[in-house]
Scaffold this motif. Structure first.
Motif, PDB file in Angstrom:
ATOM      1  N   UNK A   1       9.039  -5.552  -9.520  1.00  0.00           N
ATOM      2  CA  UNK A   1       8.201  -4.699  -8.665  1.00  0.00           C
ATOM      3  C   UNK A   1       7.539  -3.618  -9.524  1.00  0.00           C
ATOM      4  N   UNK A   2       6.243  -3.431  -9.354  1.00  0.00           N
ATOM      5  CA  UNK A   2       5.512  -2.366 -10.050  1.00  0.00           C
ATOM      6  C   UNK A   2       5.265  -1.166  -9.152  1.00  0.00           C
ATOM      7  N   UNK A   3       5.141  -1.399  -7.854  1.00  0.00           N
ATOM      8  CA  UNK A   3       4.908  -0.344  -6.859  1.00  0.00           C
ATOM      9  C   UNK A   3       5.783  -0.648  -5.642  1.00  0.00           C
ATOM     10  N   UNK A   4       6.186   0.361  -4.940  1.00  0.00           N
ATOM     11  CA  UNK A   4       6.056   1.803  -5.226  1.00  0.00           C
ATOM     12  C   UNK A   4       6.991   2.245  -6.340  1.00  0.00           C
ATOM     13  N   UNK A   5       6.799   3.458  -6.854  1.00  0.00           N
ATOM     14  CA  UNK A   5       7.619   3.915  -7.993  1.00  0.00           C
ATOM     15  C   UNK A   5       9.118   3.834  -7.735  1.00  0.00           C
ATOM     16  N   UNK A   6       9.537   4.024  -6.469  1.00  0.00           N
ATOM     17  CA  UNK A   6      10.970   4.014  -6.168  1.00  0.00           C
ATOM     18  C   UNK A   6      11.588   2.635  -6.366  1.00  0.00           C
ATOM     19  N   UNK A   7      10.772   1.579  -6.360  1.00  0.00           N
ATOM     20  CA  UNK A   7      11.296   0.216  -6.507  1.00  0.00           C
ATOM     21  C   UNK A   7      10.950  -0.410  -7.851  1.00  0.00           C
ATOM     22  N   UNK A   8      10.418   0.371  -8.758  1.00  0.00           N
ATOM     23  CA  UNK A   8      10.109  -0.174 -10.082  1.00  0.00           C
ATOM     24  C   UNK A   8      11.397  -0.654 -10.767  1.00  0.00           C
ATOM     25  N   UNK A   9      11.311  -1.852 -11.369  1.00  0.00           N
ATOM     26  CA  UNK A   9      12.471  -2.427 -12.041  1.00  0.00           C
ATOM     27  C   UNK A   9      13.274  -3.363 -11.176  1.00  0.00           C
ATOM     28  N   UNK A  10      13.069  -3.323  -9.869  1.00  0.00           N
ATOM     29  CA  UNK A  10      13.776  -4.251  -8.976  1.00  0.00           C
ATOM     30  C   UNK A  10      12.990  -5.559  -8.882  1.00  0.00           C
ATOM     31  N   UNK A  11      13.629  -6.615  -8.444  1.00  0.00           N
ATOM     32  CA  UNK A  11      13.013  -7.925  -8.358  1.00  0.00           C
ATOM     33  C   UNK A  11      12.218  -8.064  -7.059  1.00  0.00           C
ATOM     34  N   UNK A  12      11.111  -8.773  -7.174  1.00  0.00           N
ATOM     35  CA  UNK A  12      10.247  -8.982  -6.008  1.00  0.00           C
ATOM     36  C   UNK A  12      10.973  -9.703  -4.889  1.00  0.00           C
ATOM     37  N   UNK A  13      11.718 -10.763  -5.231  1.00  0.00           N
ATOM     38  CA  UNK A  13      12.371 -11.545  -4.188  1.00  0.00           C
ATOM     39  C   UNK A  13      13.623 -10.884  -3.624  1.00  0.00           C
ATOM     40  N   UNK A  14      14.011  -9.762  -4.238  1.00  0.00           N
ATOM     41  CA  UNK A  14      15.128  -8.993  -3.673  1.00  0.00           C
ATOM     42  C   UNK A  14      14.669  -8.069  -2.542  1.00  0.00           C
TER      43      UNK A  14
END
Length: 266
Positions: free
Chosen positions: A34-47
């Protein structure tokens, strides 16, 4: 891999499609970050929790618009057809509250009768009724033009007058039937009649009103079928007998022992 994915509800349908589609396989889908939002940066898209985004916006809009339309139709319908019933219920509720407070007081009667009349019948009330009932018989009467407390809300004055008097005399004419305030006065007086189960309401007709003209006033017609009344028009030249019957009605406490009071027939 380097595509900037936005992990919010705008991509919820895509995430759900990737997870459930059996015909198309997205390469390395579980490695997308995930690139956006900043709070979710570093997490996986499918999560991303796509289930939380499954609010049916169209259904919500449908329900909201339907409620708005129904409310828009209901308000004018209620005002046009039910405003008097609602007003009647409101003033009966006020009378009920007043009666509850009144019962806590030992001494609450200040008048023998409250006279409910229309301003167009004021000459008859002051010229015919007061000289006999107050001048000759000594009854203490309450009249709104004379005895209502200045600066006090009109509905409170009416309620105080009705519950502060032993009885209420409604001087009924065609003008009386068309008056909004007179209608409220007789409604409150009738509420007290049924509440206390005492003969506290006297109907006095100063005009001969045919039954078909009373048809719109169904509450009064129902009351006339069960209660006695006095008729000045039918009294004719027997004014003495008429006022004798009025005094008898004022002194009588039992509604069941009162006959139809029409003047010469008594």
């Amino acid at each position: 891999m380097d595509n900037p994915f936005v992990c919010d509800c705008s991509n919820a349908a895509f995430v759900q499609w990737v997870k459930t589609n059996n015909q198309t396989q997205v390469a390395n889908a579980y490695q997308y970050d995930c690139s956006f939002p900043p709070a979710k940066q570093g997490t996986k898209l499918l999560d991303m929790d796509a289930e939380s985004c499954r609010t049916d916006v169209n259904f919500f809009c449908f329900v909201s618009s339907t409620c708005l339309v129904v409310l828009t139709l209901f308000v004018p319908f209620t005002y046009h057809f039910l405003r008097w019933q609602l007003a009647y219920a409101y003033y009966l509720f006020l009378a009920f509250l007043y009666d509850s407070r009144r019962r806590k007081k030992a001494d609450h009667l200040h008048y023998d009768a409250f006279i409910s009349y229309n301003v167009h019948d004021e000459a008859w009330v002051y010229g015919k009724m007061l000289p006999v009932l107050e001048g000759e018989q000594g009854f203490r009467l309450c009249l709104h033009h004379r005895d209502f407390q200045p600066g006090k809300p009109i509905i409170e004055n009416i309620t105080d007058a009705i519950y502060g008097s032993r009885k209420t005399i409604c001087v009924i004419s065609r003008c009386y039937l068309q008056s909004e305030w007179c209608s409220r006065e007789i409604q409150m007086a009738s509420f007290r009649l049924f509440d206390e189960l005492k003969d506290v309401l006297i109907l006095l007709f100063v005009e001969d009103i045919p039954a078909h003209q009373l048809s719109p006033y169904y509450r009064m017609r129902r009351m006339l079928k069960r209660r006695s009344y006095l008729s000045w028009a039918q009294a004719g030249g027997h004014a003495g007998i008429f006022w004798q019957n009025v005094c008898r009605a004022l002194e009588n406490e039992d509604a069941e022992n009162t006959n139809i009071l029409t003047g010469p027939e008594c």
